[in-house]
Design a protein around this motif. Structure first.
Motif, PDB file in Angstrom:
ATOM      1  N   UNK A  82      14.409 -11.098   4.235  1.00  0.00           N
ATOM      2  CA  UNK A  82      12.997 -10.144   4.218  1.00  0.00           C
ATOM      3  C   UNK A  82      13.418  -8.853   3.745  1.00  0.00           C
ATOM      4  N   UNK A  83      12.190  -8.445   3.080  1.00  0.00           N
ATOM      5  CA  UNK A  83      12.299  -7.362   2.473  1.00  0.00           C
ATOM      6  C   UNK A  83      12.397  -6.045   3.173  1.00  0.00           C
TER       7      UNK A  83
ATOM      8  N   UNK B 111       0.705  -1.125   0.029  1.00  0.00           N
ATOM      9  CA  UNK B 111       0.195  -0.106  -0.055  1.00  0.00           C
ATOM     10  C   UNK B 111       0.912   1.338  -0.076  1.00  0.00           C
ATOM     11  N   UNK B 112       2.059   1.405   0.580  1.00  0.00           N
ATOM     12  CA  UNK B 112       2.829   2.675   0.873  1.00  0.00           C
ATOM     13  C   UNK B 112       3.429   2.864  -0.435  1.00  0.00           C
ATOM     14  N   UNK B 113       4.189   1.899  -1.345  1.00  0.00           N
ATOM     15  CA  UNK B 113       4.678   2.473  -2.652  1.00  0.00           C
ATOM     16  C   UNK B 113       3.432   2.902  -3.576  1.00  0.00           C
TER      17      UNK B 113
ATOM     18  N   UNK C  62      17.597  -5.747  -5.873  1.00  0.00           N
ATOM     19  CA  UNK C  62      16.670  -6.127  -7.067  1.00  0.00           C
ATOM     20  C   UNK C  62      17.162  -4.809  -7.886  1.00  0.00           C
ATOM     21  N   UNK C  63      18.054  -5.077  -9.047  1.00  0.00           N
ATOM     22  CA  UNK C  63      18.553  -4.274  -9.650  1.00  0.00           C
ATOM     23  C   UNK C  63      17.557  -3.688 -10.740  1.00  0.00           C
ATOM     24  N   UNK C  64      16.711  -4.374 -11.027  1.00  0.00           N
ATOM     25  CA  UNK C  64      15.517  -4.059 -12.048  1.00  0.00           C
ATOM     26  C   UNK C  64      14.885  -2.748 -11.723  1.00  0.00           C
ATOM     27  N   UNK C  65      14.799  -2.346 -10.309  1.00  0.00           N
ATOM     28  CA  UNK C  65      14.084  -1.016 -10.214  1.00  0.00           C
ATOM     29  C   UNK C  65      14.891   0.189 -10.518  1.00  0.00           C
TER      30      UNK C  65
ATOM     31  N   UNK D  97       3.372   4.609 -13.779  1.00  0.00           N
ATOM     32  CA  UNK D  97       4.364   3.360 -13.743  1.00  0.00           C
ATOM     33  C   UNK D  97       5.616   3.753 -13.323  1.00  0.00           C
ATOM     34  N   UNK D  98       6.177   5.039 -14.031  1.00  0.00           N
ATOM     35  CA  UNK D  98       7.556   5.278 -13.649  1.00  0.00           C
ATOM     36  C   UNK D  98       7.738   5.785 -12.314  1.00  0.00           C
ATOM     37  N   UNK D  99       6.623   6.563 -11.783  1.00  0.00           N
ATOM     38  CA  UNK D  99       6.615   7.115 -10.558  1.00  0.00           C
ATOM     39  C   UNK D  99       6.775   5.841  -9.295  1.00  0.00           C
ATOM     40  N   UNK D 100       5.908   4.877  -9.601  1.00  0.00           N
ATOM     41  CA  UNK D 100       6.097   3.572  -8.892  1.00  0.00           C
ATOM     42  C   UNK D 100       7.436   3.039  -8.887  1.00  0.00           C
ATOM     43  N   UNK D 101       8.004   2.694  -9.721  1.00  0.00           N
ATOM     44  CA  UNK D 101       9.320   1.899  -9.852  1.00  0.00           C
ATOM     45  C   UNK D 101      10.547   2.962  -9.321  1.00  0.00           C
ATOM     46  N   UNK D 102      10.355   4.258  -9.673  1.00  0.00           N
ATOM     47  CA  UNK D 102      11.306   5.009  -9.234  1.00  0.00           C
ATOM     48  C   UNK D 102      11.358   5.360  -7.786  1.00  0.00           C
ATOM     49  N   UNK D 103      10.069   5.251  -7.153  1.00  0.00           N
ATOM     50  CA  UNK D 103       9.898   5.186  -5.698  1.00  0.00           C
ATOM     51  C   UNK D 103      10.562   4.444  -4.894  1.00  0.00           C
ATOM     52  N   UNK D 104      10.337   3.093  -5.616  1.00  0.00           N
ATOM     53  CA  UNK D 104      10.613   1.822  -5.148  1.00  0.00           C
ATOM     54  C   UNK D 104      12.298   1.721  -5.186  1.00  0.00           C
ATOM     55  N   UNK D 105      12.799   2.114  -6.350  1.00  0.00           N
ATOM     56  CA  UNK D 105      14.467   2.249  -6.423  1.00  0.00           C
ATOM     57  C   UNK D 105      14.831   3.291  -5.526  1.00  0.00           C
ATOM     58  N   UNK D 106      14.285   4.154  -4.954  1.00  0.00           N
ATOM     59  CA  UNK D 106      14.971   5.039  -4.031  1.00  0.00           C
ATOM     60  C   UNK D 106      14.786   4.333  -2.437  1.00  0.00           C
ATOM     61  N   UNK D 107      14.278   3.506  -2.427  1.00  0.00           N
ATOM     62  CA  UNK D 107      13.889   2.745  -1.089  1.00  0.00           C
ATOM     63  C   UNK D 107      15.281   1.622  -0.961  1.00  0.00           C
TER      64      UNK D 107
END
Length: 521
Positions: free
Chosen positions: A159-160, A34-36, A86-89, A70-80
């Protein structure tokens, strides 16, 4: 064109498959996802998050592509920082932004569909339950987790959202033999209660010092927000706070009372991830071979791989959905829930991972004071021993069966537990069985819970309860009925009983069929 700028989202694309796999590993629970999703500004509309996330993520990504998020979602996760594995982000987030032809399509039907009317109905039901809780009519609170999700955590699972950086990976022991499958109530993915003081419940490497416990204490001393989140979790378990509540200042001393061991069978717990400074609960099965820190009552409190706090399991609503990879030997009918012993332990009898020989590890030691087994110790267990009727809620300390014929002792406090909430009250005799009563007064408002329990020890029983609130206005009330069994137990040297049942009326759609237990203490 980058996957992030295409519309519609194509789940068959190889990069899309890699992205979906990474999302499922990083966010296997709806509470984590829910957060990302929210930070990316994605409108989910009719997408229900209480399905299995392997079904939900493709629909989320399709909706994100349609909305240009979609880019906003992936970019936000990449900053976490938690996504570093997971290099894909990062790779996708760094691709140049490209314009493309957008052709929004309806969200694909992956898994059961949830229409708007049904969602509104569930929201209405939940709001009704919350309102009743607020005025004291419905005292039993819903579980923290719904949808039947249970994460399978292998012995080397980090764990994540770990509480501390990864440490050395533990060595999985040889799977312990099981003489018989353990009974389990699959409706709530419950587990057989098993005393954590049982010799052979845990394993370890004799005379091998384990520094991971002290590493965790040092890490938490330097990260007070993380320490506060861990303390808040542990204080939710009555077995931890039986003498006094934990504090951040006292956390280091508490951790140094815990003993590092290795699980010898799969267990059910409530594990946690750390999202920022907030602990996010998840129902989990820990695999045999998992390294944990055990308290003086024989109960795992910390998962060593990621430093996450562990408390008593909660039942899930609906059909259990096991998330993650099932390991060889996994059997949902051979899962245990370790319960606290009534008397604090001085030693734990462990099985050596290398030799299979039992030895003693003093409670609070880290492998530096292991000794031969003390004379008179019982033989290590080869399978959990069920000493009471199998339950889907954790047992209270020292509850064991009793074959004596002494008159039942109903004195002292009693507890009714359901859906993760405890209600204190008193029990008395009636002509047909027993009665339980709880009453609370706040100003002009009085809330009372009265239950009548009819049945015979060792047999079937029925409990009927009435919640009533009186005060400023018309009286309010709610009735419920439970069917289950009455079990004779010996508790703190007294002849007593416990009742374990399942609600039969009414069945709240938002809660489903849940369990209730009544026991001393």
């Amino acid at each position: 064109m980058s996957l992030l700028d295409r519309c519609p989202f194509d789940p068959a694309d190889p990069e899309a498959q890699t992205l979906l796999d990474a999302l499922g590993h990083l966010y296997p629970l709806a509470t984590q996802a829910q957060r990302p999703i929210s930070r990316a500004g994605i409108r989910l509309q009719d997408i229900a998050l209480n399905d299995a996330m392997t079904d939900v993520w493709p629909r989320v990504l399709h909706a994100a592509a349609n909305q240009g998020r979609l880019r906003a979602l992936v970019s936000g996760i990449a900053a976490d920082p938690n996504s570093a594995g997971h290099e894909i982000f990062v790779r996708l987030a760094q691709t140049p932004v490209e314009a493309g032809t957008r052709s929004p399509l309806p969200v694909p039907a992956v898994g059961p569909q949830k229409n708007t009317a049904r969602i509104l109905g569930l929201v209405t039901a939940v709001l009704a339950v919350v309102a009743l809780v607020a005025i004291g009519v419905v005292i039993l609170a819903p579980n923290q987790q719904s949808g039947g999700e249970i994460v399978l955590e292998g012995y080397d699972f980090l764990g994540a959202l770990p509480f501390m950086p990864a440490g050395p990976q533990p060595t999985q022991p040889v799977p312990r033999p099981s003489s018989a499958a353990l009974p389990v109530h699959n409706s709530g993915a419950g587990a057989v209660p098993f005393d954590g003081a049982e010799p052979g419940a845990y394993a370890g490497e004799r005379d091998v010092t384990i520094s991971r416990r002290d590493d965790l204490a040092a890490h938490l001393e330097g990260h007070p927000e993380t320490a506060a989140a861990l303390v808040e979790v542990l204080n939710k378990d009555p077995a931890v706070t039986r003498s006094a509540a934990l504090t951040v200042a006292g956390l280091g001393a508490y951790l140094r009372t815990l003993t590092p061991v290795v699980l010898r069978f799969d267990i059910r717990v409530t594990d946690h991830g750390l999202d920022g400074h907030t602990a996010v609960p998840r129902q989990a099965v820990l695999q045999s071979g998992t390294a944990v820190l055990v308290d003086g009552l024989g109960v795992p409190r910390i998962r060593l791989a990621g430093g996450s706090p562990l408390i008593a399991m909660q039942n899930v609503s609906g059909t259990p959905q096991y998330l993650g990879v099932k390991w060889n030997g996994f059997d949902e009918k051979a899962i245990a829930a370790l319960r606290p012993t009534g008397t604090p332990l001085t030693v734990l009898v462990l099985i050596d991972l290398g030799t299979g020989v039992a030895f003693d590890r003093p409670v609070g030691s880290i492998g530096d004071r292991d000794t031969e087994r003390t004379a008179g110790s019982v033989e290590p267990s080869t399978s959990p021993v069920v000493t009471t009727t199998p339950l889907t809620t954790p047992l209270t300390p020292t509850a064991t069966t009793s074959a004596d014929t002494r008159p039942l002792d109903l004195s002292g406090p009693w507890t009714m537990r359901s859906l993760g909430s405890d209600i204190a009250g008193a029990v008395s005799h009636t002509a047909e069985g027993f009665a339980f009563r709880n009453e609370e007064v706040a100003g002009a408002v009085r809330a009372a819970l009265d239950c009548v329990l009819i049945g015979k020890l060792g047999g079937a029983a029925t409990m009927s309860c009435r919640n009533a609130v009186t005060g400023n206005g018309d009286p309010l009330g709610a009735d419920s009925t439970y069917s289950g069994t009455l079990t004779a137990i010996s508790w703190q040297g007294r002849s007593m009983f416990r009742f374990d049942g399942v609600i039969t009326a009414p069945i709240y759609p938002s809660l489903g069929q849940y369990e209730v237990s009544l026991f001393p203490g």
